[in-house]
Design a protein around this motif. Structure first.
Motif, PDB file in Angstrom:
ATOM      1  N   PRO A   1       0.790  -1.007  -0.260  1.00 10.28           N
ATOM      2  CA  PRO A   1       0.395   0.156   0.200  1.00 10.28           C
ATOM      3  C   PRO A   1       0.902   1.284  -0.114  1.00 10.28           C
ATOM      4  O   PRO A   1       1.732   1.192   0.583  1.00 10.28           O
ATOM      5  CB  PRO A   1      -0.459   0.032   1.406  1.00 10.28           C
ATOM      6  CG  PRO A   1      -0.788  -1.145   1.862  1.00 10.28           C
ATOM      7  CD  PRO A   1       0.828  -1.977   0.959  1.00 10.28           C
ATOM      8  N   ALA A   2      -0.077   2.319  -0.863  1.00 10.86           N
ATOM      9  CA  ALA A   2       1.221   4.135  -0.509  1.00 10.86           C
ATOM     10  C   ALA A   2       0.798   4.557   0.827  1.00 10.86           C
ATOM     11  O   ALA A   2       1.575   5.157   1.139  1.00 10.86           O
ATOM     12  CB  ALA A   2       0.433   4.501  -2.225  1.00 10.86           C
ATOM     13  N   THR A   3      -0.351   4.477   1.234  1.00  8.26           N
ATOM     14  CA  THR A   3      -0.106   4.805   2.257  1.00  8.26           C
ATOM     15  C   THR A   3       0.098   4.791   3.846  1.00  8.26           C
ATOM     16  O   THR A   3       0.225   2.975   3.445  1.00  8.26           O
ATOM     17  CB  THR A   3      -1.930   5.278   2.666  1.00  8.26           C
ATOM     18  OG1 THR A   3      -2.492   3.787   3.018  1.00  8.26           O
ATOM     19  CG2 THR A   3      -2.515   5.924   1.418  1.00  8.26           C
TER      20      THR A   3
ATOM     21  N   GLY B   1       8.045   8.947   5.819  1.00  4.65           N
ATOM     22  CA  GLY B   1       8.114   7.943   4.836  1.00  4.65           C
ATOM     23  C   GLY B   1       9.046   6.171   6.011  1.00  4.65           C
ATOM     24  O   GLY B   1       8.657   5.155   5.455  1.00  4.65           O
TER      25      GLY B   1
ATOM     26  N   LEU C   1       8.253  -0.149   2.669  1.00  3.07           N
ATOM     27  CA  LEU C   1       8.170  -1.176   2.613  1.00  3.07           C
ATOM     28  C   LEU C   1       8.819  -2.179   3.310  1.00  3.07           C
ATOM     29  O   LEU C   1       8.382  -3.402   3.668  1.00  3.07           O
ATOM     30  CB  LEU C   1       9.587  -0.921   1.290  1.00  3.07           C
ATOM     31  CG  LEU C   1       9.938  -2.686   0.862  1.00  3.07           C
ATOM     32  CD1 LEU C   1       8.179  -3.345  -0.035  1.00  3.07           C
ATOM     33  CD2 LEU C   1      10.566  -2.150  -0.525  1.00  3.07           C
TER      34      LEU C   1
ATOM     35  N   TYR D   1       5.469  -3.240   5.916  1.00  5.70           N
ATOM     36  CA  TYR D   1       4.573  -4.200   5.465  1.00  5.70           C
ATOM     37  C   TYR D   1       5.470  -5.658   4.796  1.00  5.70           C
ATOM     38  O   TYR D   1       4.266  -6.337   4.603  1.00  5.70           O
ATOM     39  CB  TYR D   1       3.951  -3.419   4.261  1.00  5.70           C
ATOM     40  CG  TYR D   1       2.884  -2.372   4.182  1.00  5.70           C
ATOM     41  CD1 TYR D   1       1.660  -2.508   5.223  1.00  5.70           C
ATOM     42  CD2 TYR D   1       3.057  -1.234   3.745  1.00  5.70           C
ATOM     43  CE1 TYR D   1       0.982  -1.371   5.619  1.00  5.70           C
ATOM     44  CE2 TYR D   1       2.163  -0.218   3.963  1.00  5.70           C
ATOM     45  CZ  TYR D   1       0.635  -0.109   4.716  1.00  5.70           C
ATOM     46  OH  TYR D   1       0.532   1.240   5.470  1.00  5.70           O
TER      47      TYR D   1
END
Length: 58
Positions: free
Chosen positions: A3-5, A30, A48, A51
């Motif tokens: 996911p980007a969020t 980030g 990254l 997740y």
């Protein structure tokens, strides 16, 4: 797919290998900041990495 969020503050995640539970305390720049459910030590890692190693349980 990552996911980007960032994860929501206060959500509970479980480390995929150790099965320890962590609470997300902040997200900025980030990075995800989190602590073990039973302790106050705060850790951080990039989105990254977070997740790919943790799964949301609540």
């Amino acid at each position: 797919m990552i996911p980007a969020t960032p994860p929501a503050v206060g959500t509970i995640w479980q480390h995929d290998l150790s099965r320890n539970r962590f609470i997300v305390t902040a997200c900025m720049g980030g990075l995800v900041f989190y602590r073990m459910e039973k302790y106050t030590n705060v850790y951080h890692r990039d989105l990254l990495s977070f997740y790919t190693k943790f799964s949301q349980i609540q």
